[in-house]
Motif scaffolding. Structure first.
Motif, PDB file in Angstrom:
ATOM      1  N   ILE B 245       1.106  -1.030  -0.157  1.00 27.73           N
ATOM      2  CA  ILE B 245       0.393   0.099  -0.133  1.00 27.73           C
ATOM      3  C   ILE B 245       0.920   0.969   0.148  1.00 27.73           C
ATOM      4  CG2 ILE B 245      -1.930   0.965   0.888  1.00 27.73           C
ATOM      5  CD1 ILE B 245      -2.236  -1.469   2.665  1.00 27.73           C
ATOM      6  N   VAL B 246       0.905   1.921  -1.232  1.00 22.28           N
ATOM      7  CA  VAL B 246       1.443   2.865  -1.482  1.00 22.28           C
ATOM      8  C   VAL B 246       1.056   4.214  -1.192  1.00 22.28           C
ATOM      9  CG1 VAL B 246       3.671   4.097  -3.231  1.00 22.28           C
ATOM     10  CG2 VAL B 246       3.510   1.710  -2.868  1.00 22.28           C
ATOM     11  N   VAL B 247       1.646   5.319  -0.432  1.00 22.03           N
ATOM     12  CA  VAL B 247       0.972   5.751   0.392  1.00 22.03           C
ATOM     13  C   VAL B 247       1.817   7.487  -0.044  1.00 22.03           C
ATOM     14  CG1 VAL B 247      -0.151   7.570   2.450  1.00 22.03           C
ATOM     15  CG2 VAL B 247       0.026   5.147   1.826  1.00 22.03           C
ATOM     16  N   ASP B 248       1.918   8.603  -1.212  1.00 23.62           N
ATOM     17  CA  ASP B 248       2.618   9.467  -1.345  1.00 23.62           C
ATOM     18  C   ASP B 248       1.861  10.474  -1.506  1.00 23.62           C
ATOM     19  OD1 ASP B 248       4.322  11.422  -2.578  1.00 23.62           O
ATOM     20  OD2 ASP B 248       3.906   9.945  -4.815  1.00 23.62           O
ATOM     21  N   TYR B 249       2.152  11.210  -0.702  1.00 28.76           N
ATOM     22  CA  TYR B 249       1.611  12.809   0.357  1.00 28.76           C
ATOM     23  C   TYR B 249       2.502  13.793  -0.019  1.00 28.76           C
ATOM     24  CZ  TYR B 249      -1.061  15.160   3.764  1.00 28.76           C
ATOM     25  OH  TYR B 249      -2.134  16.590   3.958  1.00 28.76           O
ATOM     26  N   GLY B 250       2.031  14.826  -0.155  1.00 30.81           N
ATOM     27  CA  GLY B 250       2.691  16.326  -0.419  1.00 30.81           C
ATOM     28  C   GLY B 250       1.813  17.257   1.233  1.00 30.81           C
ATOM     29  N   GLY B 251       3.006  17.575   1.845  1.00 23.92           N
ATOM     30  CA  GLY B 251       2.349  19.446   2.482  1.00 23.92           C
ATOM     31  C   GLY B 251       2.426  19.925   1.902  1.00 23.92           C
ATOM     32  N   GLY B 252       1.649  20.742   2.072  1.00 23.16           N
ATOM     33  CA  GLY B 252       1.410  22.108   1.914  1.00 23.16           C
ATOM     34  C   GLY B 252       1.228  23.487   2.972  1.00 23.16           C
ATOM     35  N   TYR B 253       2.312  23.828   3.469  1.00 22.58           N
ATOM     36  CA  TYR B 253       2.344  24.555   4.459  1.00 22.58           C
ATOM     37  C   TYR B 253       2.505  26.215   4.161  1.00 22.58           C
ATOM     38  CZ  TYR B 253       3.501  27.489   8.855  1.00 22.58           C
ATOM     39  OH  TYR B 253       3.419  28.627   9.565  1.00 22.58           O
ATOM     40  N   ASN B 254       2.389  27.596   3.978  1.00 24.75           N
ATOM     41  CA  ASN B 254       2.536  28.446   3.552  1.00 24.75           C
ATOM     42  C   ASN B 254       2.893  28.576   2.200  1.00 24.75           C
ATOM     43  OD1 ASN B 254       2.583  31.046   4.701  1.00 24.75           O
ATOM     44  ND2 ASN B 254       4.345  31.479   5.481  1.00 24.75           N
ATOM     45  N   GLY B 255       2.875  28.339   1.259  1.00 17.93           N
ATOM     46  CA  GLY B 255       3.175  28.182   0.026  1.00 17.93           C
ATOM     47  C   GLY B 255       3.782  26.945  -0.796  1.00 17.93           C
ATOM     48  N   TYR B 256       4.497  26.388   0.577  1.00 22.82           N
ATOM     49  CA  TYR B 256       5.897  25.196   0.700  1.00 22.82           C
ATOM     50  C   TYR B 256       5.299  23.914   0.266  1.00 22.82           C
ATOM     51  CZ  TYR B 256       9.044  29.049   0.178  1.00 22.82           C
ATOM     52  OH  TYR B 256       9.756  30.326  -0.083  1.00 22.82           O
ATOM     53  N   THR B 257       5.716  22.971  -0.083  1.00 22.75           N
ATOM     54  CA  THR B 257       5.126  21.935  -0.671  1.00 22.75           C
ATOM     55  C   THR B 257       6.207  21.013  -0.397  1.00 22.75           C
ATOM     56  OG1 THR B 257       3.679  22.433  -2.540  1.00 22.75           O
ATOM     57  CG2 THR B 257       4.888  20.563  -2.504  1.00 22.75           C
ATOM     58  N   THR B 258       6.172  20.127   0.485  1.00 24.42           N
ATOM     59  CA  THR B 258       6.376  19.024   0.564  1.00 24.42           C
ATOM     60  C   THR B 258       6.777  17.654  -0.296  1.00 24.42           C
ATOM     61  OG1 THR B 258       5.232  18.395   2.686  1.00 24.42           O
ATOM     62  CG2 THR B 258       7.952  18.723   2.434  1.00 24.42           C
ATOM     63  N   ASP B 259       7.568  16.374  -0.598  1.00 23.15           N
ATOM     64  CA  ASP B 259       7.062  15.000  -1.024  1.00 23.15           C
ATOM     65  C   ASP B 259       6.925  14.034  -0.781  1.00 23.15           C
ATOM     66  OD1 ASP B 259       5.560  13.449  -3.163  1.00 23.15           O
ATOM     67  OD2 ASP B 259       7.114  15.130  -4.115  1.00 23.15           O
ATOM     68  N   GLU B 260       7.164  13.084   0.194  1.00 18.91           N
ATOM     69  CA  GLU B 260       7.284  11.765   0.576  1.00 18.91           C
ATOM     70  C   GLU B 260       6.205  10.362   0.601  1.00 18.91           C
ATOM     71  OE1 GLU B 260       9.186  11.504   3.986  1.00 18.91           O
ATOM     72  OE2 GLU B 260      10.211  13.690   3.682  1.00 18.91           O
ATOM     73  N   THR B 261       7.143   9.208   1.222  1.00 17.41           N
ATOM     74  CA  THR B 261       6.222   8.026   0.675  1.00 17.41           C
ATOM     75  C   THR B 261       6.350   7.061   1.426  1.00 17.41           C
ATOM     76  OG1 THR B 261       6.582   8.681  -2.160  1.00 17.41           O
ATOM     77  CG2 THR B 261       6.016   6.766  -1.559  1.00 17.41           C
ATOM     78  N   ARG B 262       5.681   6.646   1.966  1.00 17.34           N
ATOM     79  CA  ARG B 262       6.174   5.033   2.247  1.00 17.34           C
ATOM     80  C   ARG B 262       5.097   3.671   1.734  1.00 17.34           C
ATOM     81  NH1 ARG B 262       9.126   8.648   3.904  1.00 17.34           N
ATOM     82  NH2 ARG B 262       9.359   9.732   5.462  1.00 17.34           N
ATOM     83  N   THR B 263       5.710   3.216   2.156  1.00 19.12           N
ATOM     84  CA  THR B 263       4.751   1.725   1.901  1.00 19.12           C
ATOM     85  C   THR B 263       4.738   1.088   3.363  1.00 19.12           C
ATOM     86  OG1 THR B 263       6.334   1.487   0.173  1.00 19.12           O
ATOM     87  CG2 THR B 263       5.083  -0.717   0.446  1.00 19.12           C
ATOM     88  N   PHE B 264       2.956   0.755   3.053  1.00 22.63           N
ATOM     89  CA  PHE B 264       2.225  -0.077   4.634  1.00 22.63           C
ATOM     90  C   PHE B 264       2.422  -1.368   3.731  1.00 22.63           C
ATOM     91  CE2 PHE B 264       1.926   4.735   4.992  1.00 22.63           C
ATOM     92  CZ  PHE B 264       2.461   5.159   6.217  1.00 22.63           C
ATOM     93  N   VAL B 265       1.521  -2.101   4.716  1.00 24.94           N
ATOM     94  CA  VAL B 265       1.590  -3.199   4.594  1.00 24.94           C
ATOM     95  C   VAL B 265       0.617  -3.937   5.682  1.00 24.94           C
ATOM     96  CG1 VAL B 265       3.014  -5.036   4.664  1.00 24.94           C
ATOM     97  CG2 VAL B 265       1.897  -5.802   3.965  1.00 24.94           C
ATOM     98  N   ILE B 266      -0.835  -4.813   4.893  1.00 23.76           N
ATOM     99  CA  ILE B 266      -1.348  -5.434   6.064  1.00 23.76           C
ATOM    100  C   ILE B 266      -1.086  -6.807   6.192  1.00 23.76           C
ATOM    101  CG2 ILE B 266      -4.153  -6.092   7.007  1.00 23.76           C
ATOM    102  CD1 ILE B 266      -5.206  -3.207   5.316  1.00 23.76           C
ATOM    103  N   GLY B 267      -0.632  -7.108   7.029  1.00 26.92           N
ATOM    104  CA  GLY B 267       0.183  -8.131   6.443  1.00 26.92           C
ATOM    105  C   GLY B 267       1.465  -8.468   6.414  1.00 26.92           C
ATOM    106  N   ARG B 268       1.435  -9.840   5.362  1.00 24.27           N
ATOM    107  CA  ARG B 268       3.239  -9.111   5.284  1.00 24.27           C
ATOM    108  C   ARG B 268       3.564  -9.028   3.531  1.00 24.27           C
ATOM    109  NH1 ARG B 268       5.604 -14.436   7.279  1.00 24.27           N
ATOM    110  NH2 ARG B 268       7.862 -13.816   6.845  1.00 24.27           N
ATOM    111  N   LEU B 269       4.054  -8.570   3.422  1.00 21.50           N
ATOM    112  CA  LEU B 269       4.754  -7.989   2.141  1.00 21.50           C
ATOM    113  C   LEU B 269       5.317  -9.254   1.506  1.00 21.50           C
ATOM    114  CD1 LEU B 269       4.420  -4.847   0.365  1.00 21.50           C
ATOM    115  CD2 LEU B 269       7.100  -5.282   1.182  1.00 21.50           C
ATOM    116  N   PRO B 270       4.752  -9.199   0.007  1.00 22.31           N
ATOM    117  CA  PRO B 270       5.539 -10.845  -0.805  1.00 22.31           C
ATOM    118  C   PRO B 270       6.676 -10.058  -1.425  1.00 22.31           C
ATOM    119  CG  PRO B 270       3.357  -9.962  -1.503  1.00 22.31           C
ATOM    120  CD  PRO B 270       3.873  -9.102   0.062  1.00 22.31           C
TER     121      PRO B 270
END
Lengths: 396, 396
Positions: B245-270
Motif C-alpha cells: 500500500i503505497v502512500v505518496d503525500y505532499g504537505g503544503g504549508y505557507n506555500g511550501y510543498t513537501t513530497d514523501e512516500t512510505r509503503t505500508f502493508v496489512i499482513g506481510r509484504l510478499p
C-alpha cells in the motif's frame, strides 16, 4: 478490478464535438487545429494522456501520444499514434501541408509556441481558443448526465453540514470533514480552471467576516485562506453563532465540475444578512422566471440588478468596492470558468444545453457575506436546476 | 481574528531574492523583468494578489496590482501601485526605457505575450524562466523552516495510516480520511506544479497492482484515479492483505510543498516487493552516504543505478517500460517540480540550501509497486532529512 472501470466518452460524442470544431475552423479559415491543453485534448479525444491532438478540416483527426500510449488507445476512439515529441508530428501530411494552423493562444505557453514555430516553419498560426470554448459551451445529454452525477456529490456534502458543523470549530476543520465526504463519494480530487494562475479550491467555507475579506479571486466571496500563499477559501477563523456560514462547493465527477453555494447559520441570521439573503432569493426567482434558450445574459443581468436596486442593496451586490465582480453567472463543465458568462453589459445569448452556475451574493465590508449559488441547464422553455437541494438558509 | 494572521515573507528575504534575480538578469543582458505567474510574483513580492511584478536592474522593483491592492499592500514589503490592467504599466519609466525585457517564456500564454508585445512595442523579449528557477532552487533558512512545517503535516498524516487504513477499504476512502487529517493540521489545500497541464494530487494511494497501472504523469507510480479525466492517484480499488500500500503525500504549508512516500502493508509484504523495498533502502542509504554540496546529480544517479543493477532490478527501477522516468530526485519548494533534478545524464551540482525529494521506487507490471521517498536539505557535508518519519515498511 478491470483495466478501465470508467465511464468513457462515447465515440459519437467525440465525433460530434470534432465536427463542431471543424465548422468553426472552416469559418475562420483554419486548415488544421493542433491542441495541447490537457482539458481540450480530453474533450475532443476522450483521454487525458499526454500528447498532441491534430484535427484537420478534411482528414481524420489523430491523437499523438507521448505517454501513455497504451492507456490512450484504450480510452480514445480516435486513431492514436505514439510519438517521442513534437518533432515526430512533422511527418503527418495534413499538418505538413496546411498553411493556416489553429492553436490555443489563451493557454499555450510562449516557449512551447516557439518550438511549434520552429518545427513547422512558414505557417500562419491563428487563435482558436474562442472556437473551442464555443463548442464546449453547449453540453450534450451525456455531459449533462455527468454534471448531474457531479451535482449529487454536492447534494451529499451540503446535506452533511448540519451533522458536521459545530460552533467553535475552525472553518478549515469543517472544510476537511466536508471534502472527505465528497471524496468518499468519488469526487475526482480537484476542479480545473482555464488559464494562467487560475486556481479554485474544491470548497470555500467562510463564516462571519471571512466572507468579506478582500483577495485576488474573480469571485464575489474570496475568504482568507490558511495562508496568504493561497489567499482564498477556509481559514483558522472559528465558526460562531448567529453569523452567516457560507459553503461554496464544487463537485467533480468524470471531469465535470459543478459549483453551488448555500448559507447556513447556527442560531439566527441577523441583519443585514437576513434581508440580503431574501433579496438573493428574489433575484434567483426572477432569473428563473425569465431565463431560457434565446435570453440574452445582458438583459438577465439588468433584470437582476433592478431587483437589487429596488431593495437598495446595489452597493453590496456581487462584492464590495474593488472586490465587486462583473458577472452573476458562469459556465461550468470540464472547467469552472466556461461559457456562458452572464455579466453586466455582456452580449451573450443562452443556448439550449448550456450549463452554468448562477450566484446572487452580497458582501458587507468588515461584516460578512451571504448568498446562494445554483447550477442550471438551459432548456427551450426555461432553465432547469441541476440539483434539488433546498435554496433557503439552513439553520443548524 | 487579526487581519493577517499569516507568516509573511520578511523584507530582507524579498530583497535577497530580487538581488539574486538581478545578478542573473545582468549576466543575460536583461534590463527589466516583467513577471506574471502567481508563484513567481509571490516568491519575489510576498503576495499572491493579482498583478504584474516589474524588476528593473537598477531602480526599485514595483508591484502593479489589479486585485486586491489593499491586501497586496499589507503583505508585500515592495512598493505597490494600483492598476486596471497591463496598459497602465506603460507609464512606468524603467519599463518604458528598457530595450531588453525578461519574461517567463515557460508559463506565459501566447495571447498574453501578444498583449505585452502590443503594449510595449520595439522591445526585445528574452526568456528568464531558467534564471528564476535557478534563484528559487537555493532555499533560505526561512524557506527551510516553512518546508519543515510542511513536513510536519506529512509526518502527521503518515502516522495516522495505521489507525485509518482497513482491509477492504477503497483507496479513495483512505485518501479522503488522510487528506482530512492533513487539512485539519493546516494543509494549504493543494500543491502547485509549474507548467501547462501540470497537475498533482496532494495524496496518491496505490494498493497492489494500482501502483503499476500506466498513465501520463512524469512520476514512477501514477495510479488509476477515480476517473480517466484525472488519471492519477487513488481509485475505487479495495485495499487487500499481503500487498504493498503505497502512500505518496505532499504537505503544503505557507506555500511550501513537501513530497514523501512510505509503503505500508496489512499482513506481510510478499516477493518481489519485499526484496525490492530492501534495495530501495539500500539505494537511499548509498545516496545519503555520498550526497552533499558539490555532488553532481549525474554521478549520484549512476551510483544508485549501480546498486540496483547489482541486485538485478534495473528493469523495474523508477517505472517500467514506457512509464519509466529519468529522474530519481526533484526539487521542492513553492512548486513540486523545482530544481534540482537528479536524473540520468543530467549535469547538475547540488548546492547548499537546495531541497529535494529523493524517491527510489520499483514498478512490477501488472503486479504493483513499492518505494520510499524522502525530502532532503543539502548541507555542506551531507544531506539532512526534512522529517524524521521511519523509512522502513510499516506493517498495519
Amino acid at each position: 478490478m478491470c483495466a478501465l472501470p470508467f465511464v468513457l466518452t462515447p465515440r459519437e460524442e467525440i465525433e460530434r464535438r470534432i465536427e463542431g470544431l471543424r465548422t468553426r475552423m472552416e469559418e475562420g479559415g483554419v486548415e488544421v487545429a493542433l491542441l495541447v491543453q490537457n482539458v481540450d485534448v480530453f474533450y475532443f479525444s476522450g483521454t487525458l494522456q499526454r500528447g498532441y491532438l491534430v484535427v484537420p478540416l478534411q482528414q481524420e483527426a489523430v491523437l499523438f501520444i507521448q505517454q501513455d500510449y497504451e492507456r490512450a488507445s484504450l480510452e480514445s476512439p480516435l486513431r492514436v499514434e505514439k510519438v517521442r515529441g513534437l518533432r515526430d508530428l512533422r511527418g503527418f501530411r495534413p499538418l505538413l501541408q496546411a498553411k493556416r494552423v489553429g492553436l490555443e493562444f489563451d493557454v499555450l505557453p510562449l516557449g512551447l509556441f516557439q518550438r511549434i514555430e520552429r518545427s513547422f516553419q512558414g505557417k500562419e498560426f491563428l487563435d482558436i481558443s474562442r472556437d473551442i470554448l464555443s463548442v464546449r459551451a453547449r453540453k450534450s445529454p451525456f455531459e449533462i448526465e455527468q454534471l448531474k452525477r457531479s451535482g449529487e456529490i454536492v447534494v451529499h456534502v451540503f446535506s452533511k453540514v448540519p451533522e458536521l458543523c459545530k460552533e467553535g470549530m475552525a472553518e478549515v476543520e469543517l472544510d476537511a470533514l466536508l471534502q472527505a465526504e465528497g471524496r468518499r463519494r468519488g469526487h475526482q480530487g480537484w476542479l480545473r480552471m482555464r488559464g494562467l494562475n487560475q486556481e479554485m479550491a474544491n470548497i470555500a467555507i467562510m463564516a462571519g467576516e471571512s466572507g468579506a475579506f478582500p483577495s485576488y479571486p474573480d469571485t464575489p466571496l474570496k475568504g482568507y485562506g490558511v495562508t496568504h500563499a493561497i489567499a482564498q477559501g477556509a481559514s483558522w477563523r472559528r465558526i460562531g453563532r448567529d453569523e452567516p456560514i457560507v459553503v461554496d462547493y464544487g463537485g467533480g465527477y468524470n471531469g465535470y465540475t459543478t459549483d453551488e453555494t448555500r448559507t447556513f447559520v447556527i442560531g439566527r441570521l441577523p441583519e443585514p444578512f437576513k434581508g440580503a439573503y431574501e433579496v438573493a432569493l428574489e433575484v434567483l426567482h426572477t432569473f428563473e422566471a425569465h431565463a431560457k434558450a434565446g435570453s440574452n445574459g445582458r438583459d438577465l443581468y439588468e433584470l437582476c440588478l433592478k431587483v437589487v436596486r429596488r431593495r437598495g442593496l446595489q452597493e453590496y451586490f456581487m462584492g464590495y468596492g474593488e472586490g465587486k465582480v462583473k458577472f452573476i453567472g458562469h459556465g461550468i463543465g470540464l472547467e469552472i470558468n466556461e461559457w456562458p458568462i452572464i455579466a453586466r453589459g455582456r452580449d451573450e445569448v443562452l443556448e439550449e444545453g448550456m450549463v452554468f452556475a448562477f450566484e446572487p451574493k452580497f458582501v458587507f465590508p468588515g461584516r460578512g457575506a451571504v448568498g446562494v449559488e445554483v447550477d442550471y441547464v438551459v432548456r427551450r422553455r426555461g432553465v432547469e436546476r441541476l440539483t434539488d437541494f433546498p435554496i433557503e438558509v439552513i439553520s443548524l
